[in-house]
Motif scaffolding. Structure first.
Motif, PDB file in Angstrom:
ATOM      1  N   MET A   1      -5.121   1.024   4.397  1.00 30.85           N
ATOM      2  CA  MET A   1      -5.206   1.624   3.343  1.00 30.85           C
ATOM      3  C   MET A   1      -5.197   3.405   3.743  1.00 30.85           C
TER       4      MET A   1
ATOM      5  N   VAL B   1      -2.945  -0.031  -6.032  1.00 26.37           N
ATOM      6  CA  VAL B   1      -3.720  -1.139  -4.828  1.00 26.37           C
ATOM      7  C   VAL B   1      -2.942  -1.743  -6.009  1.00 26.37           C
TER       8      VAL B   1
ATOM      9  N   THR C   1       1.052  -0.847  -0.003  1.00 26.36           N
ATOM     10  CA  THR C   1       0.166  -0.130  -0.201  1.00 26.36           C
ATOM     11  C   THR C   1       0.526   0.927  -0.205  1.00 26.36           C
TER      12      THR C   1
END
Length: 338
Positions: free
Chosen positions: A229, A217, A203
């Motif tokens: 995230m 992603v 991430t």
């Protein structure tokens, strides 16, 4: 008459002398047999693989085999030795320690001293050190009172068994266990660092331009990862005061309703802190799945790839900086396809 009496007396004396001679011979044979038996017992005693040490009530050595010399380091032969001190002097020539090799035994705690008080001691561990054993030695000691046939205590006897090999093995095992625990701790720390590194890599939040962030992603997005995230992205937006976030889905091969919902929540959270989101890189297979699932991203802008997303954001920034509130439809189309 007198000669007859004298003759009888002589015969009697001869008979007594013969009987005495016979008794002397029997006694000599008995003593020889006893000496032979004692020699055999002494030989057997000295060949025992354990040390045996017997003392009287004040600690003077009555009997000690040759193994005692090696194990205790205080006897100089197979017979009771003047070098074996009485019990009150034991602590002067030898240091006796408990199993931790640091706590000294009190004199009255020693197994043989306890046996002299009438106790029976089984499997006591003693580490001793003296001038003949400078490196020290481990012993397993058994001690008991020494009693005569009538049951009266006349001393004490101790049996010494070397436990050096066993203790060395135990210490080696303890050392290996300690090293293993340290190694496992290091591995756990390394795994934790690698997990954090993987999370950072899975991430990453990139600064593409001033006021423009990108969130590539890759892989599957579940509840735990979406929460991570969102937390990292919101913190970075607040820190950098960015106005745009490009969420790039190029690395996402599979998406479902739950995953789409995670992204919608992420977009809403970004909007609540004053930034805008753009989706880029939706694969054809993912697009088909989203259509089949009837997932609607609403007014969220979706663009072909990261380059188009950056161009779109830059045009919005230029428009805002020049006082325009929105980007024209033509400009948005050019951002999508040029």
């Amino acid at each position: 008459m007198e000669e007859g009496t004298r003759g009888s007396e002589i015969e009697r004396l001869k008979a007594e002398l013969a009987a005495l001679q016979q008794k002397l011979e029997e006694r000599e044979r008995s003593e020889a047999s006893l000496r032979a038996e004692n020699a055999r017992l002494r030989s057997l005693f000295d060949q025992l693989p354990v040390g045996v040490w017997a003392t009287d009530l004040v600690g003077n050595v009555l009997m000690a085999n040759s193994e005692s010399q090696r194990l205790l380091g205080v006897l100089d032969g197979t017979e009771p030795s003047p070098k074996a001190p009485p019990v009150e002097e034991w602590g002067e020539s030898t240091v006796y320690l408990h199993g931790d090799k640091s706590t000294p035994y009190l004199l009255e705690e020693l197994p043989h001293a306890r046996a002299l008080r009438g106790e029976s001691v089984r499997t006591a561990e003693v580490f001793l050190r003296n001038e003949n054993l400078p490196e020290g030695a481990w012993h397993e000691v058994h001690a008991a009172p020494l009693r005569d046939a009538a049951g009266t205590q006349m001393g004490a006897v101790s049996v010494f068994i070397s436990s050096e090999s066993r203790k060395n093995f135990e210490e080696e095992v303890a050392l290996r266990n300690k090293e293993l625990v340290a190694s496992e701790s290091e591995k756990s720390e390394l795994i934790a660092r690698l997990r954090m590194a993987v999370q950072d890599l899975s991430t990453p939040i990139l600064t593409l331009w001033e006021d423009v962030l990108a969130l590539p992603v890759i892989g599957v997005v579940d509840s735990r990862r979406s929460a991570e995230m969102m937390e990292r992205l919101l913190d970075e937006i607040v820190r950098s005061q960015s106005r745009f976030v490009i969420i790039d889905l190029t690395g996402v091969e599979v998406i479902d309703t739950s995953t789409a919902d995670h992204f919608m929540k992420l977009v809403k959270a970004v909007g609540l802190i004053g930034a805008r989101c753009v989706l880029t890189g939706i694969r054809p297979a993912v697009a088909q799945t989203l259509v089949d699932l009837d997932v609607n991203f609403g007014q969220l802008e979706t663009l072909r790839n990261l380059k188009h997303g950056l161009r779109y954001c830059l045009r919005w920034l230029d428009a805002e900086d020049t006082g325009q509130n929105t980007v024209s439809e033509g400009e948005a189309r050019r951002a999508r396809w040029s």
